[in-house]
Design an enzyme around this catalytic site. Structure first.
Site, mmCIF file in Angstrom:
data_model
loop_
_atom_site.group_PDB
_atom_site.id
_atom_site.type_symbol
_atom_site.label_atom_id
_atom_site.label_comp_id
_atom_site.label_asym_id
_atom_site.label_seq_id
_atom_site.Cartn_x
_atom_site.Cartn_y
_atom_site.Cartn_z
ATOM 1 N N CYS A 116 0.851 -1.304 -0.032
ATOM 2 C CA CYS A 116 -0.172 0.092 0.092
ATOM 3 C C CYS A 116 0.591 1.206 -0.116
ATOM 4 O O CYS A 116 0.311 2.432 -0.095
ATOM 5 C CB CYS A 116 -1.036 -0.002 1.009
ATOM 6 N N HIS A 262 -3.549 6.856 2.949
ATOM 7 C CA HIS A 262 -3.830 5.887 2.495
ATOM 8 C C HIS A 262 -5.226 5.486 2.847
ATOM 9 O O HIS A 262 -5.544 5.405 4.079
ATOM 10 C CB HIS A 262 -2.905 4.692 2.926
ATOM 11 N N ASN A 292 -10.099 -0.062 0.173
ATOM 12 C CA ASN A 292 -8.426 0.022 0.139
ATOM 13 C C ASN A 292 -7.971 -0.401 -1.440
ATOM 14 O O ASN A 292 -7.938 -1.669 -1.569
ATOM 15 C CB ASN A 292 -7.864 -0.728 0.986
HETATM 16 N N1 ACO Z 1 -18.371 -9.216 8.835
HETATM 17 C C1 ACO Z 1 -18.965 -9.520 9.967
HETATM 18 N N2 ACO Z 1 -17.985 -9.857 10.925
HETATM 19 C C2 ACO Z 1 -16.808 -9.880 10.983
HETATM 20 C C3 ACO Z 1 -16.245 -9.619 9.799
HETATM 21 C C4 ACO Z 1 -16.940 -9.240 8.610
HETATM 22 N N3 ACO Z 1 -16.738 -9.111 7.285
HETATM 23 N N4 ACO Z 1 -14.942 -9.714 9.865
HETATM 24 C C5 ACO Z 1 -14.661 -10.023 10.949
HETATM 25 N N5 ACO Z 1 -15.954 -10.143 11.848
HETATM 26 C C6 ACO Z 1 -16.083 -10.497 13.143
HETATM 27 C C7 ACO Z 1 -14.884 -11.172 13.764
HETATM 28 O O1 ACO Z 1 -14.959 -12.759 13.361
HETATM 29 C C8 ACO Z 1 -15.061 -10.899 15.257
HETATM 30 O O2 ACO Z 1 -16.038 -11.598 15.690
HETATM 31 P P1 ACO Z 1 -15.885 -12.097 17.119
HETATM 32 O O3 ACO Z 1 -15.923 -11.033 18.192
HETATM 33 O O4 ACO Z 1 -17.148 -13.147 17.245
HETATM 34 O O5 ACO Z 1 -14.540 -13.051 17.296
HETATM 35 C C9 ACO Z 1 -15.617 -9.634 15.282
HETATM 36 O O6 ACO Z 1 -16.110 -9.318 13.764
HETATM 37 C C10 ACO Z 1 -14.581 -8.381 15.637
HETATM 38 O O7 ACO Z 1 -13.551 -8.570 14.721
HETATM 39 P P2 ACO Z 1 -12.175 -7.668 14.934
HETATM 40 O O8 ACO Z 1 -11.084 -8.134 13.986
HETATM 41 O O9 ACO Z 1 -11.772 -7.338 16.050
HETATM 42 O O10 ACO Z 1 -12.945 -6.176 14.275
HETATM 43 P P3 ACO Z 1 -12.251 -4.706 14.169
HETATM 44 O O11 ACO Z 1 -12.971 -3.800 14.913
HETATM 45 O O12 ACO Z 1 -10.806 -4.787 14.544
HETATM 46 O O13 ACO Z 1 -11.928 -4.660 12.391
HETATM 47 C C11 ACO Z 1 -10.640 -4.603 10.640
HETATM 48 C C12 ACO Z 1 -11.377 -5.196 11.875
HETATM 49 C C13 ACO Z 1 -11.730 -3.577 9.842
HETATM 50 C C14 ACO Z 1 -10.026 -5.691 9.855
HETATM 51 C C15 ACO Z 1 -9.666 -3.663 11.518
HETATM 52 O O14 ACO Z 1 -8.725 -4.347 12.334
HETATM 53 C C16 ACO Z 1 -8.682 -2.950 10.368
HETATM 54 O O15 ACO Z 1 -9.141 -2.124 9.557
HETATM 55 N N6 ACO Z 1 -7.545 -3.328 10.400
HETATM 56 C C17 ACO Z 1 -6.288 -2.551 9.470
HETATM 57 C C18 ACO Z 1 -6.552 -3.377 8.243
HETATM 58 C C19 ACO Z 1 -5.777 -2.817 7.058
HETATM 59 O O16 ACO Z 1 -5.755 -1.487 7.131
HETATM 60 N N7 ACO Z 1 -5.210 -3.535 6.232
HETATM 61 C C20 ACO Z 1 -4.746 -3.059 5.015
HETATM 62 C C21 ACO Z 1 -3.185 -2.438 5.343
HETATM 63 S S1 ACO Z 1 -2.591 -1.769 3.858
HETATM 64 C C22 ACO Z 1 -1.750 -3.173 2.901
HETATM 65 O O17 ACO Z 1 -0.636 -2.990 2.734
HETATM 66 C C23 ACO Z 1 -2.708 -4.409 2.198
#
Ligand code: ACO
Length: 335
Positions: A116, A262, A292
């Protein structure tokens, strides 16, 4: 004494694939909901390159950037493409763009891999060629077709990404506009927070007994991410990178007219903005429409911001990115 040579952003362009994949479409593919995706990420829909290749998107964005700069392909003296989803292992996507746009033979064209942060890495390198007087005009492209790296049955990652490309033309100038400061960083020790083995996961040389199940093989190719950890590191490194760019440019955060981060997650962007005490209207976001798009994200947002009239001559615009590697980067530019 002549003023310092700078790399000015002379034009911008972008390309988004036609196919739209909404959160409601995803509800039919994995156990998720429009509400969960919007609340946790801010994303409503994304574009999928169903018919476009990486080169198709990169070349279209580049053509639009050349047009907006009023520069012809024959004037380009360097092509740098940030991508982790190149057209082929080789030649580079930059070479394909050179051929497609009829950029002169002999002009250096190469790709950079920084996930990214790919566009800002490419900008940093190209800026140094331009500021050193080696290239008078350079084409810098960020493009990714992340849909090919995603396991579309994994709800924790498939809702986050989309495909697209953005480009800028850099032009050598002795005026005040241009890149004021730029930094790029990486930490390979944290590679396993965010990675996608892709085709590299496959080998024809597997002993009979070692053969993994086809399901394991299938999954092992795709993107893997520690979401929570990525979130925290993203905010910390992006804030540090912006502060470094501001310090090197000799300006304060209050002078930022527009921060173009980003477009990973609106909560990451909000946390970054709050640490810099920037008002909401000074931070550009379009992730609701595209998700993204990895290396495409910043140049696509810049192109939209510029076409919407959000940037006036003399304005300070700051870019910041974070991605797999780990990599992170920021640049401060006078428009
Ligand atoms: N739909 C519904 N529920 C979901 C989904 C979904 N798509 N995905 C995860 N869940 C559930 C999980 O299973 C979890 O359930 P549980 O509590 O029963 O275990 C719950 O939702 C909470 O999951 P978390 O992972 O704690 O959710 P969080 O609030 O952290 O959000 C997210 C997750 C959106 C991925 C966040 O952590 C994030 O944005 N992280 C950064 C990701 C990022 O920016 N990546 C790209 C980097 S750049 C590159 O180089 C590619």
């Amino acid at each position: 004494m002549a003023a310092k040579l700078r790399a000015k952003i002379a034009g911008t362009g972008s390309y988004l694939p036609e196919k739209v994949l909404t959160n409601f479409d995803l509800e039919g593919m994995v156990e998720t909901s429009d509400e969960w995706i919007i609340t946790r990420t801010g994303i409503r829909e994304r574009r999928i390159a169903a018919t476009e290749s990486c080169t198709d998107m990169a070349a279209k964005a580049a053509e639009r950037a050349l047009k907006s700069a009023g520069v012809t392909a024959s004037e380009i003296e360097l092509v740098v493409v940030g991508t982790v989803t190149p057209e082929m292992s080789f030649p580079s996507t930059a070479c394909f763009v050179q051929s497609r746009l009829e950029i002169k033979t002999g002009v250096p064209a190469f790709d950079l891999s920084a996930a990214c942060s790919g566009f800002l890495y490419a900008l940093d390198v190209a800026e140094k060629y331009v500021a050193a007087g080696v290239a008078k005009k350079a084409l810098v492209i960020g493009v990714d077709r992340f849909s090919q790296l995603i396991d579309w049955s994994d709800r924790s990652t498939c809702v986050l990404f989309g495909d697209g490309a953005g480009a800028v033309v850099l032009s050598a100038t002795r005026g005040k506009s241009g890149v004021m400061a730029s930094n790029i960083h990486s930490d390979g020790r944290k590679w396993d927070m965010l990675y996608a083995p892709g085709e590299a996961a496959k080998t024809p040389f597997v002993e009979q007994g070692d053969q993994r199940s086809s399901d394991e093989e299938h999954r092992s190719q795709y993107l893997s991410m520690s979401g929570n950890e990525t979130f925290k590191v993203a905010v910390r490194t992006m804030v540090a990178s912006i502060k470094e760019a501001l310090k090197d440019a000799g300006i304060g955060a209050e002078e930022i007219k527009l921060l173009i981060p980003h477009q990973a997650n609106q909560r990451i962007i909000k946390a970054t903005r709050e640490r810099l005490k920037l008002p909401e209207e000074r931070v550009y976001m379009n992730l609701d429409k595209y998700g993204n798009t990895s290396a495409g994200s910043i140049p696509i947002a810049l192109d939209e911001a510029s076409r919407e009239g959000r940037l006036k001559r003399g304005d300070i615009v700051v870019f910041v990115a974070f991605g797999g590697g780990l990599t992170w980067s920021s640049a401060a530019v006078r428009w």
